[in-house]
Design a protein around this motif. Structure first.
Motif, PDB file in Angstrom:
ATOM      1  N   SER A   1       0.819  -1.216   0.000  1.00 62.34           N
ATOM      2  CA  SER A   1       0.000   0.000   0.000  1.00 62.34           C
ATOM      3  C   SER A   1       0.852   1.264   0.000  1.00 62.34           C
ATOM      4  CB  SER A   1      -0.944  -0.008   1.198  1.00 62.34           C
ATOM      5  OG  SER A   1      -0.205  -0.119   2.392  1.00 62.34           O
ATOM      6  N   ASP A   2       2.121   1.166   0.457  1.00 64.06           N
ATOM      7  CA  ASP A   2       2.975   2.348   0.477  1.00 64.06           C
ATOM      8  C   ASP A   2       3.856   2.454  -0.774  1.00 64.06           C
ATOM      9  OD1 ASP A   2       4.460   0.144   1.176  1.00 64.06           O
ATOM     10  OD2 ASP A   2       5.645   1.194   2.686  1.00 64.06           O
ATOM     11  N   ALA A   3       3.698   1.506  -1.701  1.00 61.41           N
ATOM     12  CA  ALA A   3       4.468   1.564  -2.949  1.00 61.41           C
ATOM     13  C   ALA A   3       3.666   2.313  -4.007  1.00 61.41           C
ATOM     14  CB  ALA A   3       4.784   0.157  -3.444  1.00 61.41           C
ATOM     15  N   GLU A   4       4.334   3.087  -4.838  1.00 59.77           N
ATOM     16  CA  GLU A   4       3.628   3.841  -5.873  1.00 59.77           C
ATOM     17  C   GLU A   4       3.102   2.932  -6.984  1.00 59.77           C
ATOM     18  OE1 GLU A   4       4.195   7.754  -8.746  1.00 59.77           O
ATOM     19  OE2 GLU A   4       5.911   7.012  -7.620  1.00 59.77           O
ATOM     20  N   TRP A   5       3.836   1.840  -7.257  1.00 62.09           N
ATOM     21  CA  TRP A   5       3.448   0.912  -8.309  1.00 62.09           C
ATOM     22  C   TRP A   5       3.451  -0.503  -7.748  1.00 62.09           C
ATOM     23  CZ3 TRP A   5       2.176   2.633 -13.228  1.00 62.09           C
ATOM     24  CH2 TRP A   5       2.452   3.977 -13.488  1.00 62.09           C
ATOM     25  N   GLY A   6       2.584  -1.341  -8.259  1.00 62.92           N
ATOM     26  CA  GLY A   6       2.536  -2.726  -7.802  1.00 62.92           C
ATOM     27  C   GLY A   6       1.898  -3.617  -8.855  1.00 62.92           C
ATOM     28  N   GLY A   7       2.047  -4.901  -8.644  1.00 70.18           N
ATOM     29  CA  GLY A   7       1.467  -5.859  -9.576  1.00 70.18           C
ATOM     30  C   GLY A   7      -0.052  -5.905  -9.458  1.00 70.18           C
ATOM     31  N   CYS A   8      -0.658  -6.519 -10.443  1.00 70.99           N
ATOM     32  CA  CYS A   8      -2.121  -6.652 -10.478  1.00 70.99           C
ATOM     33  C   CYS A   8      -2.446  -7.945 -11.202  1.00 70.99           C
ATOM     34  CB  CYS A   8      -2.725  -5.464 -11.217  1.00 70.99           C
ATOM     35  SG  CYS A   8      -4.459  -5.717 -11.651  1.00 70.99           S
ATOM     36  N   THR A   9      -3.329  -8.726 -10.640  1.00 65.83           N
ATOM     37  CA  THR A   9      -3.651 -10.004 -11.276  1.00 65.83           C
ATOM     38  C   THR A   9      -4.399  -9.823 -12.597  1.00 65.83           C
ATOM     39  OG1 THR A   9      -5.627 -10.181  -9.912  1.00 65.83           O
ATOM     40  CG2 THR A   9      -3.670 -11.296  -9.113  1.00 65.83           C
ATOM     41  N   ALA A  10      -4.975  -8.657 -12.836  1.00 63.87           N
ATOM     42  CA  ALA A  10      -5.675  -8.414 -14.106  1.00 63.87           C
ATOM     43  C   ALA A  10      -4.686  -8.088 -15.226  1.00 63.87           C
ATOM     44  CB  ALA A  10      -6.676  -7.275 -13.955  1.00 63.87           C
ATOM     45  N   PHE A  11      -3.468  -7.653 -14.855  1.00 59.99           N
ATOM     46  CA  PHE A  11      -2.456  -7.285 -15.847  1.00 59.99           C
ATOM     47  C   PHE A  11      -1.140  -7.991 -15.509  1.00 59.99           C
ATOM     48  CE2 PHE A  11      -5.404  -3.659 -15.654  1.00 59.99           C
ATOM     49  CZ  PHE A  11      -5.768  -3.569 -16.989  1.00 59.99           C
ATOM     50  N   PRO A  12      -1.067  -9.292 -15.744  1.00 61.12           N
ATOM     51  CA  PRO A  12       0.140 -10.043 -15.379  1.00 61.12           C
ATOM     52  C   PRO A  12       1.376  -9.485 -16.088  1.00 61.12           C
ATOM     53  CG  PRO A  12      -1.604 -11.513 -16.177  1.00 61.12           C
ATOM     54  CD  PRO A  12      -2.082 -10.116 -16.393  1.00 61.12           C
ATOM     55  N   GLY A  13       2.473  -9.382 -15.336  1.00 63.07           N
ATOM     56  CA  GLY A  13       3.739  -8.935 -15.913  1.00 63.07           C
ATOM     57  C   GLY A  13       3.864  -7.431 -16.010  1.00 63.07           C
ATOM     58  N   LYS A  14       2.872  -6.676 -15.521  1.00 64.31           N
ATOM     59  CA  LYS A  14       2.917  -5.214 -15.583  1.00 64.31           C
ATOM     60  C   LYS A  14       2.630  -4.638 -14.198  1.00 64.31           C
ATOM     61  CE  LYS A  14       3.431  -5.060 -20.081  1.00 64.31           C
ATOM     62  NZ  LYS A  14       2.361  -5.013 -21.046  1.00 64.31           N
ATOM     63  N   LEU A  15       3.115  -3.423 -13.988  1.00 63.15           N
ATOM     64  CA  LEU A  15       2.830  -2.704 -12.743  1.00 63.15           C
ATOM     65  C   LEU A  15       1.728  -1.693 -12.996  1.00 63.15           C
ATOM     66  CD1 LEU A  15       6.467  -1.932 -11.533  1.00 63.15           C
ATOM     67  CD2 LEU A  15       4.953  -3.737 -10.710  1.00 63.15           C
ATOM     68  N   VAL A  16       0.850  -1.539 -12.039  1.00 63.70           N
ATOM     69  CA  VAL A  16      -0.187  -0.511 -12.118  1.00 63.70           C
ATOM     70  C   VAL A  16       0.053   0.497 -10.999  1.00 63.70           C
ATOM     71  CG1 VAL A  16      -1.856  -2.078 -13.170  1.00 63.70           C
ATOM     72  CG2 VAL A  16      -1.823  -1.828 -10.683  1.00 63.70           C
ATOM     73  N   ASN A  17      -0.437   1.703 -11.200  1.00 60.80           N
ATOM     74  CA  ASN A  17      -0.231   2.755 -10.213  1.00 60.80           C
ATOM     75  C   ASN A  17      -1.186   2.565  -9.035  1.00 60.80           C
ATOM     76  OD1 ASN A  17      -0.524   5.540  -8.931  1.00 60.80           O
ATOM     77  ND2 ASN A  17       1.163   5.845 -10.368  1.00 60.80           N
ATOM     78  N   VAL A  18      -0.673   2.757  -7.836  1.00 59.57           N
ATOM     79  CA  VAL A  18      -1.511   2.571  -6.638  1.00 59.57           C
ATOM     80  C   VAL A  18      -2.724   3.504  -6.664  1.00 59.57           C
ATOM     81  CG1 VAL A  18      -0.272   4.218  -5.164  1.00 59.57           C
ATOM     82  CG2 VAL A  18      -1.412   2.250  -4.117  1.00 59.57           C
ATOM     83  N   ASN A  19      -2.615   4.640  -7.352  1.00 63.93           N
ATOM     84  CA  ASN A  19      -3.724   5.598  -7.463  1.00 63.93           C
ATOM     85  C   ASN A  19      -4.483   5.459  -8.784  1.00 63.93           C
ATOM     86  OD1 ASN A  19      -3.364   6.951  -4.938  1.00 63.93           O
ATOM     87  ND2 ASN A  19      -1.479   7.783  -5.787  1.00 63.93           N
ATOM     88  N   GLY A  20      -4.187   4.356  -9.504  1.00 63.61           N
ATOM     89  CA  GLY A  20      -4.875   4.119 -10.764  1.00 63.61           C
ATOM     90  C   GLY A  20      -6.222   3.445 -10.550  1.00 63.61           C
ATOM     91  N   TRP A  21      -6.806   3.055 -11.636  1.00 63.17           N
ATOM     92  CA  TRP A  21      -8.111   2.377 -11.574  1.00 63.17           C
ATOM     93  C   TRP A  21      -8.379   1.719 -12.918  1.00 63.17           C
ATOM     94  CZ3 TRP A  21     -12.510   2.801 -14.570  1.00 63.17           C
ATOM     95  CH2 TRP A  21     -13.664   2.177 -14.090  1.00 63.17           C
ATOM     96  N   CYS A  22      -9.169   0.652 -12.901  1.00 66.23           N
ATOM     97  CA  CYS A  22      -9.699   0.069 -14.141  1.00 66.23           C
ATOM     98  C   CYS A  22     -11.069  -0.523 -13.831  1.00 66.23           C
ATOM     99  CB  CYS A  22      -8.747  -0.970 -14.738  1.00 66.23           C
ATOM    100  SG  CYS A  22      -8.956  -2.635 -14.095  1.00 66.23           S
ATOM    101  N   SER A  23     -11.790  -0.893 -14.882  1.00 69.81           N
ATOM    102  CA  SER A  23     -13.163  -1.378 -14.687  1.00 69.81           C
ATOM    103  C   SER A  23     -13.228  -2.779 -14.089  1.00 69.81           C
ATOM    104  CB  SER A  23     -13.943  -1.309 -15.999  1.00 69.81           C
ATOM    105  OG  SER A  23     -13.233  -1.945 -17.028  1.00 69.81           O
ATOM    106  N   ALA A  24     -12.078  -3.413 -13.868  1.00 70.14           N
ATOM    107  CA  ALA A  24     -12.075  -4.722 -13.190  1.00 70.14           C
ATOM    108  C   ALA A  24     -11.965  -4.565 -11.672  1.00 70.14           C
ATOM    109  CB  ALA A  24     -10.923  -5.581 -13.712  1.00 70.14           C
ATOM    110  N   TRP A  25     -11.984  -3.320 -11.196  1.00 72.65           N
ATOM    111  CA  TRP A  25     -11.816  -3.062  -9.758  1.00 72.65           C
ATOM    112  C   TRP A  25     -12.812  -3.870  -8.927  1.00 72.65           C
ATOM    113  CZ3 TRP A  25     -14.959  -1.071  -5.867  1.00 72.65           C
ATOM    114  CH2 TRP A  25     -14.314  -0.694  -4.691  1.00 72.65           C
ATOM    115  N   VAL A  26     -12.278  -4.466  -7.854  1.00 71.78           N
ATOM    116  CA  VAL A  26     -13.099  -5.243  -6.917  1.00 71.78           C
ATOM    117  C   VAL A  26     -12.752  -4.760  -5.516  1.00 71.78           C
ATOM    118  CG1 VAL A  26     -13.664  -7.543  -6.049  1.00 71.78           C
ATOM    119  CG2 VAL A  26     -12.968  -7.267  -8.435  1.00 71.78           C
ATOM    120  N   ALA A  27     -13.759  -4.415  -4.744  1.00 70.82           N
ATOM    121  CA  ALA A  27     -13.511  -3.927  -3.387  1.00 70.82           C
ATOM    122  C   ALA A  27     -12.825  -4.990  -2.542  1.00 70.82           C
ATOM    123  CB  ALA A  27     -14.826  -3.530  -2.726  1.00 70.82           C
TER     124      ALA A  27
END
Ligand code: SF4
Length: 111
Positions: A83-109
């Protein structure tokens, strides 16, 4: 079923349960370790075809018209970063980093 078969079945079941318990910490360490390695991955581009398909943006505010209020990668169940990292992995985008303040329509609470 003989007593011997019953004992063997119980022994096999117990062995399986113990292996499952032993494997849980390893699985957790694997996820955490893969996140550490994830910091070497490229950042997801908003121009990436998959990013476009899922309306991904680096700044969630750019999709205020589409997202639930307050929804960002950092509070998404699919986010793998710290949570304190600016970028991190995401299971929706394997092999890529997403921004902690980003968003996509696959968001799940997060539950
Ligand atoms: S699935 Fe979640 S963490 Fe991944 S890009 Fe979408 S909102 Fe962010």
């Amino acid at each position: 079923m003989t007593d011997n078969n019953f004992s063997n079945d119980r022994r096999r079941l117990l062995r399986g349960a113990l292996m499952g318990v032993a494997a849980a910490p390893l699985a957790y360490m694997s996820v955490r370790g893969s996140n550490a390695l994830a910091q070497d991955m490229p950042k997801l581009s908003e121009d990436d075809p998959t990013a476009i398909a899922l309306n991904y943006v680096n700044n969630a505010a750019d999709k205020d018209d589409m997202r639930e209020p307050g929804a960002i990668c950092g509070n998404c169940r699919l986010y793998l970063g710290d949570s304190d990292a600016e970028w991190g992995g995401c299971t929706a985008f394997p092999g890529k980093l997403v921004n902690v303040n980003g968003w996509c329509s696959a968001w799940v609470a997060m539950s």
